[in-house]
Design a protein around this motif. Sequence first.
Motif, PDB file in Angstrom:
ATOM      1  N   MET A 203       3.488  -6.919  13.803  1.00  0.00           N
ATOM      2  CA  MET A 203       3.578  -5.683  13.027  1.00  0.00           C
ATOM      3  C   MET A 203       3.821  -5.989  11.555  1.00  0.00           C
ATOM      4  N   ARG A 204       3.227  -5.155  10.728  1.00  0.00           N
ATOM      5  CA  ARG A 204       3.524  -5.250   9.293  1.00  0.00           C
ATOM      6  C   ARG A 204       4.613  -4.212   8.994  1.00  0.00           C
ATOM      7  N   ILE A 205       5.817  -4.711   8.676  1.00  0.00           N
ATOM      8  CA  ILE A 205       6.962  -3.804   8.546  1.00  0.00           C
ATOM      9  C   ILE A 205       7.475  -3.780   7.107  1.00  0.00           C
ATOM     10  N   VAL A 206       7.548  -2.599   6.536  1.00  0.00           N
ATOM     11  CA  VAL A 206       8.143  -2.437   5.206  1.00  0.00           C
ATOM     12  C   VAL A 206       9.590  -1.991   5.409  1.00  0.00           C
ATOM     13  N   ILE A 207      10.525  -2.758   4.868  1.00  0.00           N
ATOM     14  CA  ILE A 207      11.951  -2.433   5.028  1.00  0.00           C
ATOM     15  C   ILE A 207      12.541  -2.148   3.652  1.00  0.00           C
ATOM     16  N   LYS A 208      13.131  -0.963   3.511  1.00  0.00           N
ATOM     17  CA  LYS A 208      13.757  -0.621   2.230  1.00  0.00           C
ATOM     18  C   LYS A 208      15.276  -0.648   2.380  1.00  0.00           C
ATOM     19  N   ILE A 209      15.914  -1.386   1.507  1.00  0.00           N
ATOM     20  CA  ILE A 209      17.377  -1.430   1.525  1.00  0.00           C
ATOM     21  C   ILE A 209      17.894  -0.710   0.293  1.00  0.00           C
ATOM     22  N   GLY A 210      18.733   0.281   0.514  1.00  0.00           N
ATOM     23  CA  GLY A 210      19.279   1.081  -0.588  1.00  0.00           C
ATOM     24  C   GLY A 210      20.502   0.417  -1.213  1.00  0.00           C
ATOM     25  N   THR A 211      20.804   0.851  -2.413  1.00  0.00           N
ATOM     26  CA  THR A 211      21.953   0.302  -3.144  1.00  0.00           C
ATOM     27  C   THR A 211      23.243   0.445  -2.331  1.00  0.00           C
ATOM     28  N   SER A 212      23.392   1.600  -1.657  1.00  0.00           N
ATOM     29  CA  SER A 212      24.645   1.848  -0.920  1.00  0.00           C
ATOM     30  C   SER A 212      24.799   0.867   0.236  1.00  0.00           C
TER      31      SER A 212
ATOM     32  N   ILE B 216       8.442   5.972 -10.956  1.00  0.00           N
ATOM     33  CA  ILE B 216       8.316   6.476  -9.587  1.00  0.00           C
ATOM     34  C   ILE B 216       9.626   7.190  -9.267  1.00  0.00           C
ATOM     35  N   GLY B 217      10.741   6.600  -9.719  1.00  0.00           N
ATOM     36  CA  GLY B 217      12.008   7.316  -9.724  1.00  0.00           C
ATOM     37  C   GLY B 217      12.969   6.923  -8.632  1.00  0.00           C
ATOM     38  N   ASP B 218      12.473   6.708  -7.439  1.00  0.00           N
ATOM     39  CA  ASP B 218      13.386   6.313  -6.374  1.00  0.00           C
ATOM     40  C   ASP B 218      12.648   5.389  -5.421  1.00  0.00           C
ATOM     41  N   ASN B 219      13.405   4.502  -4.807  1.00  0.00           N
ATOM     42  CA  ASN B 219      12.777   3.473  -3.983  1.00  0.00           C
ATOM     43  C   ASN B 219      12.373   3.944  -2.587  1.00  0.00           C
ATOM     44  N   ASP B 220      12.870   5.136  -2.170  1.00  0.00           N
ATOM     45  CA  ASP B 220      12.368   5.690  -0.907  1.00  0.00           C
ATOM     46  C   ASP B 220      10.889   6.012  -1.084  1.00  0.00           C
ATOM     47  N   THR B 221      10.578   6.686  -2.191  1.00  0.00           N
ATOM     48  CA  THR B 221       9.185   7.020  -2.492  1.00  0.00           C
ATOM     49  C   THR B 221       8.374   5.746  -2.716  1.00  0.00           C
ATOM     50  N   LEU B 222       8.925   4.821  -3.499  1.00  0.00           N
ATOM     51  CA  LEU B 222       8.215   3.561  -3.751  1.00  0.00           C
ATOM     52  C   LEU B 222       7.874   2.862  -2.425  1.00  0.00           C
ATOM     53  N   ALA B 223       8.846   2.833  -1.512  1.00  0.00           N
ATOM     54  CA  ALA B 223       8.629   2.158  -0.222  1.00  0.00           C
ATOM     55  C   ALA B 223       7.505   2.831   0.564  1.00  0.00           C
ATOM     56  N   ALA B 224       7.485   4.172   0.535  1.00  0.00           N
ATOM     57  CA  ALA B 224       6.453   4.894   1.280  1.00  0.00           C
ATOM     58  C   ALA B 224       5.081   4.682   0.644  1.00  0.00           C
ATOM     59  N   VAL B 225       5.042   4.689  -0.683  1.00  0.00           N
ATOM     60  CA  VAL B 225       3.772   4.489  -1.387  1.00  0.00           C
ATOM     61  C   VAL B 225       3.239   3.085  -1.087  1.00  0.00           C
TER      62      VAL B 225
ATOM     63  N   ASP C   5      -1.231  -0.390   4.265  1.00  0.00           N
ATOM     64  CA  ASP C   5      -1.554  -0.111   5.663  1.00  0.00           C
ATOM     65  C   ASP C   5      -0.507  -0.730   6.610  1.00  0.00           C
ATOM     66  N   ALA C   6       0.759  -0.420   6.325  1.00  0.00           N
ATOM     67  CA  ALA C   6       1.848  -0.958   7.157  1.00  0.00           C
ATOM     68  C   ALA C   6       1.855  -0.271   8.524  1.00  0.00           C
ATOM     69  N   ASP C   7       2.508  -0.900   9.475  1.00  0.00           N
ATOM     70  CA  ASP C   7       2.645  -0.302  10.811  1.00  0.00           C
ATOM     71  C   ASP C   7       3.924   0.506  10.925  1.00  0.00           C
ATOM     72  N   LEU C   8       4.924   0.113  10.140  1.00  0.00           N
ATOM     73  CA  LEU C   8       6.220   0.762  10.259  1.00  0.00           C
ATOM     74  C   LEU C   8       6.961   0.679   8.923  1.00  0.00           C
ATOM     75  N   LEU C   9       7.647   1.773   8.580  1.00  0.00           N
ATOM     76  CA  LEU C   9       8.505   1.782   7.394  1.00  0.00           C
ATOM     77  C   LEU C   9       9.929   2.058   7.863  1.00  0.00           C
TER      78      LEU C   9
ATOM     79  N   ALA D  31       9.062  10.316   4.007  1.00  0.00           N
ATOM     80  CA  ALA D  31       8.552  10.545   5.368  1.00  0.00           C
ATOM     81  C   ALA D  31       7.214  11.268   5.315  1.00  0.00           C
ATOM     82  N   LYS D  32       7.089  12.182   4.363  1.00  0.00           N
ATOM     83  CA  LYS D  32       5.841  12.939   4.226  1.00  0.00           C
ATOM     84  C   LYS D  32       4.696  11.980   3.858  1.00  0.00           C
ATOM     85  N   ILE D  33       4.962  11.124   2.851  1.00  0.00           N
ATOM     86  CA  ILE D  33       3.922  10.191   2.397  1.00  0.00           C
ATOM     87  C   ILE D  33       3.539   9.238   3.538  1.00  0.00           C
TER      88      ILE D  33
END
Length: 264
Positions: A1-10, A142-151, A157-161, A217-219
């Motif tokens: 699987m191609r997995i994109v993992i986003k880690i937030g500052t918190s 872009i403003g926030d990394n949640d959006t960046l991660a989804a974009v 063409d990731a399999d999972l975010l 999630a929408k993207i």
Amino acid sequence: MRIVIKIGTSTLAYSTGRMNLRRVEGLCRAMCDLKNAGNEIILISSGAIGMGVGKLGLKGRPSDMPTKQAAAAVGQCELMYTYDKLMGEYNHTVAQILLTADDIRDGRRCENFRNTLFRLLELGAVPVVNENDTVATDEIVIGDNDTLAAVVAADIDADLLVLLSDIDGLYTADPHKDKNAKLLSEVKELTEEILACGGGKGSELGTGGMRTKLHAAKIATEAGIDMIIANGADPDVLYNILDGKPFGTRFIGRRAGGGKGEER
Ligand code: GLU
């Protein structure tokens, strides 16, 4: 699987702006393990500004742009140094990619980004992506990394975010305020009702919050990609991917965007 993992500052920093080493070590180890098992991992890491705040000894997250950008420039080094060191311990190589909204919008630059990223994956490296905060101003942010991660997930063409945050997932109401709030384990459709569960507010040093996660999630789901929001406090959460166990809130990707997900 191609997995994109986003880690937030918190997830990766204490409120002091210093790194939560125990947690980051655990997450790096789990990501290396996921890679060893044959997955491709792309890490979207926040925390540049937060780390810079800690390293420069600033009192809190700066509000003016030059100080934010200066903090990001310092903190980004700290982030990459730490990822390089920790993943290097397990024989994995990291690569830094910094993007702005303009890079994503511009066809040629986006193509260059994709080519570089795919080549890095072929070479076995772990791309670590963040917004290029030192040059991103209002027009190109872009403003926030949640959006960046989804974009990014949609573009490659990731399999999972997977969005790792300081909350277990999406609740029916704010769990800090409402003791009857229930964690939703699966979201098949982003209805008005679901979007209303979003609320506001991110952490002290970060940018996001549930609203940006629902935007992500929408993207992602429109691009056919499943997205999970989970609590990054326990690095073992990533092993649940390996074990195929459910965790956090899973948003089911749709085929409409032309991605890999199935119409369910
Ligand atoms: N790019 C920002 C940083 O590294 C993070 C943005 C976010 O928290 O969403 O500090």
